[in-house]
Write a protein that holds these residues in place. Structure first.
Motif, PDB file in Angstrom:
ATOM      1  N   ILE A  17      18.246 -41.311 -13.003  1.00 51.42           N
ATOM      2  CA  ILE A  17      16.876 -42.318 -12.914  1.00 51.42           C
ATOM      3  C   ILE A  17      16.200 -42.371 -11.633  1.00 51.42           C
ATOM      4  O   ILE A  17      14.924 -43.013 -11.346  1.00 51.42           O
ATOM      5  N   SER A  18      16.528 -41.661 -10.391  1.00 50.59           N
ATOM      6  CA  SER A  18      15.962 -42.517  -8.647  1.00 50.59           C
ATOM      7  C   SER A  18      16.400 -41.326  -7.463  1.00 50.59           C
ATOM      8  O   SER A  18      17.664 -40.751  -8.176  1.00 50.59           O
ATOM      9  N   ARG A  55      15.819 -35.238 -11.357  1.00 55.72           N
ATOM     10  CA  ARG A  55      15.201 -36.811 -11.340  1.00 55.72           C
ATOM     11  C   ARG A  55      13.801 -36.791 -12.348  1.00 55.72           C
ATOM     12  O   ARG A  55      13.307 -36.069 -11.786  1.00 55.72           O
ATOM     13  N   HIS A  73      12.166 -40.063 -12.649  1.00 51.31           N
ATOM     14  CA  HIS A  73      11.643 -42.116 -12.559  1.00 51.31           C
ATOM     15  C   HIS A  73      11.678 -42.527 -14.224  1.00 51.31           C
ATOM     16  O   HIS A  73      11.001 -42.179 -15.055  1.00 51.31           O
ATOM     17  N   ASN A  74      11.628 -43.906 -14.657  1.00 51.82           N
ATOM     18  CA  ASN A  74      11.493 -44.537 -15.231  1.00 51.82           C
ATOM     19  C   ASN A  74       9.321 -44.103 -15.344  1.00 51.82           C
ATOM     20  O   ASN A  74       9.437 -44.255 -14.331  1.00 51.82           O
ATOM     21  N   THR A 130      20.750 -38.613 -19.885  1.00 48.52           N
ATOM     22  CA  THR A 130      20.025 -39.423 -18.704  1.00 48.52           C
ATOM     23  C   THR A 130      21.119 -40.495 -18.559  1.00 48.52           C
ATOM     24  O   THR A 130      21.785 -41.039 -18.917  1.00 48.52           O
ATOM     25  N   HIS A 177      20.900 -40.643 -24.889  1.00 49.04           N
ATOM     26  CA  HIS A 177      20.701 -41.843 -24.061  1.00 49.04           C
ATOM     27  C   HIS A 177      21.967 -42.801 -24.161  1.00 49.04           C
ATOM     28  O   HIS A 177      21.834 -44.175 -23.685  1.00 49.04           O
ATOM     29  N   HIS A 208      20.821 -43.932 -17.133  1.00 48.01           N
ATOM     30  CA  HIS A 208      20.577 -45.177 -17.338  1.00 48.01           C
ATOM     31  C   HIS A 208      21.184 -45.981 -15.871  1.00 48.01           C
ATOM     32  O   HIS A 208      20.663 -46.921 -15.367  1.00 48.01           O
ATOM     33  N   TYR A 215      10.710 -34.660 -18.074  1.00 44.03           N
ATOM     34  CA  TYR A 215      11.540 -34.220 -18.686  1.00 44.03           C
ATOM     35  C   TYR A 215      11.594 -33.527 -19.742  1.00 44.03           C
ATOM     36  O   TYR A 215      12.268 -32.067 -19.621  1.00 44.03           O
ATOM     37  N   LEU A 246       6.503 -39.412 -17.103  1.00 39.74           N
ATOM     38  CA  LEU A 246       8.374 -39.081 -18.248  1.00 39.74           C
ATOM     39  C   LEU A 246       7.784 -38.598 -18.530  1.00 39.74           C
ATOM     40  O   LEU A 246       8.737 -37.048 -18.629  1.00 39.74           O
ATOM     41  N   VAL A 260      12.390 -47.035 -22.731  1.00 36.67           N
ATOM     42  CA  VAL A 260      11.731 -46.158 -21.938  1.00 36.67           C
ATOM     43  C   VAL A 260      11.585 -45.285 -22.878  1.00 36.67           C
ATOM     44  O   VAL A 260      11.079 -44.023 -22.903  1.00 36.67           O
ATOM     45  N   PHE A 310      17.222 -48.444 -11.451  1.00 36.63           N
ATOM     46  CA  PHE A 310      15.912 -48.311 -10.665  1.00 36.63           C
ATOM     47  C   PHE A 310      15.278 -49.395 -10.851  1.00 36.63           C
ATOM     48  O   PHE A 310      14.382 -50.309  -9.748  1.00 36.63           O
TER      49      PHE A 310
END
Length: 389
Positions: free
Chosen positions: A163-164, A179, A181-182, A138, A117, A140, A356, A352, A44, A283
């Motif tokens: 991520i969701s 939020r 999403h990946n 983030t 991350h 994860h 961000y 993506l 990602v 995710f």
């Protein structure tokens, strides 16, 4: 009106907002970016970094391994540390090395924000705040139990990105900045309409991923199963020996850990991906990896599954393992092109990057107004930075 309470014109009237950003991107030291095999976070981040660079931003990536993105890469280890995944020592040492490296970069070239991350890295946020740098994190992984207590104790020093929607809803009181999403880069994934006679399980070998349920479902549907994924740590090996190996037949195949090329071949050739999770999966990257290859997903309901899969269109979402065999038969009639289009429209790398970028700009607008007041401005739970136009 943005989540900060500022209008779009307010955001872009502040100096340096709207222009290129200088982003320090931090990844764990365990795998290359992008990864050669296992490494969902690294996959990602690789797409995110390239998307941000293509959008004109200046990204410095701190990690380990080889230089594989458009960012300026700063390796902090002589080599990647995959065998030490789960060991706290490299996590802590990496955080210290990153902090020193970012302090040097801030002093020489300048940085606008830090995007972390890793798990231990957010502990550096107060040091970055002293440099005038906000920290984006983030999340994860899970946000329950010990992880919830960890992120809660970080307080307002970090701005978290879910991520969701499901992940964010499980801990609504954490300091979420939005939020996103990946996603993945569609042109790096093959598309296949002619499928071979097998179903696929691809993931870690653990009870919460449910490979034993995948075997039971595939056998009940009369279809061979290929199992591919990580099975290297002692708990994974013990689970495999107790629950997976006894279920395997001569028609099934244990592939092992698939590298990038093998993963694409397996996913594009499968009649379906089996995703019988038994936990709150934040995710589930493998679902969009399957669909971009034209392969539908058969999953148990949980975590972000219903956000990723369109039930009855790009896969089937089941409430009970007993429903899985019929779902395997049903999804073989689904249109592979529709599966791919769903990912292209909703989970592309450009989405993506835009998502961000929105988070960064709104956070910087608040921190430009004043660091102390920025984190006192609440972010409504209903607001999600999803990068969609």
């Amino acid at each position: 009106m943005s989540p900060t309470g500022l209008s779009a014109s307010d955001l872009y009237s502040i100096d340096h907002h709207g222009g290129p950003l200088r982003i320090a991107m931090v990844v764990p030291p365990y795998f290359d970016v992008p990864p050669k095999a296992y490494g969902g976070v690294e996959a990602v981040v690789a797409d995110l970094v390239d998307s941000l660079c293509e959008r004109g931003h200046h990204v410095t990536l701190f990690g380990a391994g080889v230089d594989g993105t458009q960012a300026n890469f700063v390796p902090l280890w002589d080599r990647i540390q995959p065998e030490r995944l789960g060991d706290p020592f490299p996590e802590i040492v990496h955080a210290l090395r990153v902090r020193r490296a970012i302090e040097r970069l801030a002093d020489t070239e300048g940085i606008d924000l830090v995007h972390d991350h890793t798990f231990a890295g957010p502990l550096n946020a107060p040091a970055y705040a002293n440099l005038g740098l906000p920290t984006v994190v983030t999340v994860h992984g899970p946000v329950q139990d010990d992880c919830y207590r960890y992120y809660k104790e970080l307080g307002q020093e970090c701005s978290l990105v879910a991520i969701s929607d499901r992940q964010r809803a499980l801990a609504p009181d954490l300091p979420w900045a939005g939020r996103v999403h990946n996603a993945l880069c569609p042109d790096q994934w093959p598309f296949e309409t002619e499928k071979q006679d097998y179903a696929l399980f691809l993931g870690r070998f653990s009870d919460d991923k449910g490979p034993h349920l995948a075997l039971d479902a595939a056998h009940a549907a009369g279809m061979p199963l290929i199992l591919a994924g990580k099975c290297s740590e002692p708990p994974e090996k013990a689970y495999f020996e107790e629950f997976v190996r006894p279920r395997m037949t001569d028609q099934d195949q244990m592939f092992g850990l698939a590298d990038a090329a093998a993963k694409r071949k397996l996913l594009s050739g499968a009649k379906c991906l089996l995703f019988p999770i038994r936990w709150e999966e934040p995710f589930g990257m493998v679902m969009i990896e399957a669909m971009i290859c034209g392969t539908p997903v058969v999953a148990l309901r949980g975590g972000a599954v219903s956000e990723v899969v369109v039930d009855g269109v790009t896969g089937r979402i089941c409430d009970d393992p007993a429903e899985l065999p019929a779902a395997i038969a049903e999804v073989q009639t689904y249109d592979p092109a529709v599966c791919r289009k769903h990912v292209v429209d909703n989970f592309s790398a450009d989405t993506l990057g835009r998502g961000y970028e929105q988070v960064y700009r709104e956070l910087l607008a608040r921190t430009t107004i004043g660091y102390d007041t920025a984190y006192a401005m609440p972010m409504p739970i209903g607001v999600a930075a999803n990068g969609r136009a």
